[in-house]
Design an enzyme around this catalytic site. Sequence first.
Site, short mmCIF file in Angstrom:
data_model
loop_
_atom_site.label_atom_id
_atom_site.label_comp_id
_atom_site.label_asym_id
_atom_site.label_seq_id
_atom_site.Cartn_x
_atom_site.Cartn_y
_atom_site.Cartn_z
CG ASP A 1 -1.99 1.05 1.17
OD1 ASP A 1 -2.32 1.49 0.05
OD2 ASP A 1 -2.51 1.43 2.23
CD GLU B 1 2.11 7.94 5.33
OE1 GLU B 1 1.19 7.55 4.60
OE2 GLU B 1 2.51 9.12 5.34
CG ASN C 1 9.77 9.72 -1.45
OD1 ASN C 1 8.79 9.32 -2.07
ND2 ASN C 1 10.45 10.80 -1.81
CG ASP D 1 -1.04 13.63 0.11
OD1 ASP D 1 -2.16 13.43 0.62
OD2 ASP D 1 0.03 13.51 0.73
CE LYS E 1 -1.34 26.96 -4.87
NZ LYS E 1 -0.68 27.72 -3.82
C1 LIG Z 1 -4.56 11.39 1.39
S1 LIG Z 1 -3.57 10.31 2.33
C2 LIG Z 1 -4.34 8.72 2.05
C3 LIG Z 1 -3.97 7.72 3.11
C4 LIG Z 1 -4.53 6.32 2.91
N1 LIG Z 1 -4.05 5.74 1.68
C5 LIG Z 1 -6.02 6.34 2.94
O1 LIG Z 1 -6.63 6.11 1.89
O2 LIG Z 1 -6.59 6.61 4.00
C6 LIG Z 1 -2.10 10.16 1.34
C7 LIG Z 1 -0.99 9.52 2.11
O3 LIG Z 1 0.13 9.32 1.26
C8 LIG Z 1 1.29 9.66 1.99
N2 LIG Z 1 2.34 10.00 1.01
C9 LIG Z 1 2.38 11.08 0.22
N3 LIG Z 1 3.47 11.04 -0.56
C10 LIG Z 1 4.12 9.89 -0.26
C11 LIG Z 1 5.32 9.29 -0.72
N4 LIG Z 1 6.07 9.86 -1.67
N5 LIG Z 1 5.69 8.10 -0.19
C12 LIG Z 1 4.94 7.51 0.78
N6 LIG Z 1 3.80 8.04 1.26
C13 LIG Z 1 3.39 9.21 0.74
C14 LIG Z 1 0.86 10.82 2.84
O4 LIG Z 1 1.71 11.06 3.94
C15 LIG Z 1 -0.54 10.38 3.27
O5 LIG Z 1 -0.53 9.62 4.44
#
Ligand SMILES: C[S@@+](CC[C@H](N)C(=O)[O-])C[C@H]1O[C@@H](n2cnc3c(N)ncnc32)[C@H](O)[C@@H]1O
Length: 261
Positions: free
Chosen positions: A138, A164, A191, A216, A220
């Site tokens: 995930d 995460e 990351n 996310d 922009k």
């Molecule tokens: C909008 S949240 C969605 C969380 C989860 N997937 C859910 O559906 O409830 C997006 C998640 O992706 C994580 N995230 C963003 N960019 C990431 C990256 N490059 N690598 C790992 N996680 C990332 C953020 O910290 C956040 O927890």
Amino acid sequence: MASLICAVPRTREALLYSILLSSRFINNPTPKLKSFSIQLSIVPQPHRHCPCSSSSSSNGGGVVVVSVGKEEGQLLRSPQLVALEYSDLNLSHNFSQDLGHVRIRQHVNPLCASLSVPAPVPDWSEVYRDSTLPLMVDIGSGSGRFLMWLAKRNLDSKNYLGLEIRKKLVKRAEHWVNELALRNIHFMFANATVSFKQLISTYPGPLMLVSILCPDPHFKKKYHKRRVLQKPLVEFIVDSLMPRGQVLLNISMICKTGHIC
Ligand SMILES: C[S@@+](CC[C@H](N)C(=O)[O-])C[C@H]1O[C@@H](n2cnc3c(N)ncnc32)[C@H](O)[C@@H]1O
């Protein structure tokens, strides 16, 4: 009545994506949700603007609203709904002071220097009871509860990996995994864009499923490069999946140009 809102354009394809999001509520509600009535409706969002397109999304922007209510006047907010959905995990909320204040809205810049190097590869045989089992990853696992919910149901047949970028969420997920004593799930502070390849290339079993749920959007244009789904990652996922492997994608918006926002 309460609303769980997911922004989508009013196309049939996009509606399908958001129904994917809500399908766990609709097709497979927890016993606690079974007595609730659930409605799906689309509300136009004329002012929503997609930066990938030159015009505003009044040509198709909208939100899908999942309403859940039992009696007239009773309100359930979406965090309560999510808590209900995962209530059978019985997760405790007694954390140390450090873990107790996980600010969900806090964003992390994935382009900062410390997150530009791949996360160290763990010893998979220490991480999982059987590290040869098919793996589900995930990407952006957030609280991690979705993966825990799955891991608990597939104890001996699948392994789960949550990637995460927010360290506190990972620590809290690890705390919950210990509580649940699960040996088929692991969370990593990483990351995903830069770490996925190295992690998956070293995993001893097949890659069965990759989920990317509500990434996310970084609307922009100047922040598009912060999006987790970059071309090399997508290509690597495609190359690494086992035959009949799957990708579960739940996105907020597809704009006219076909971009995922
Ligand atoms: C909008 S949240 C969605 C969380 C989860 N997937 C859910 O559906 O409830 C997006 C998640 O992706 C994580 N995230 C963003 N960019 C990431 C990256 N490059 N690598 C790992 N996680 C990332 C953020 O910290 C956040 O927890």
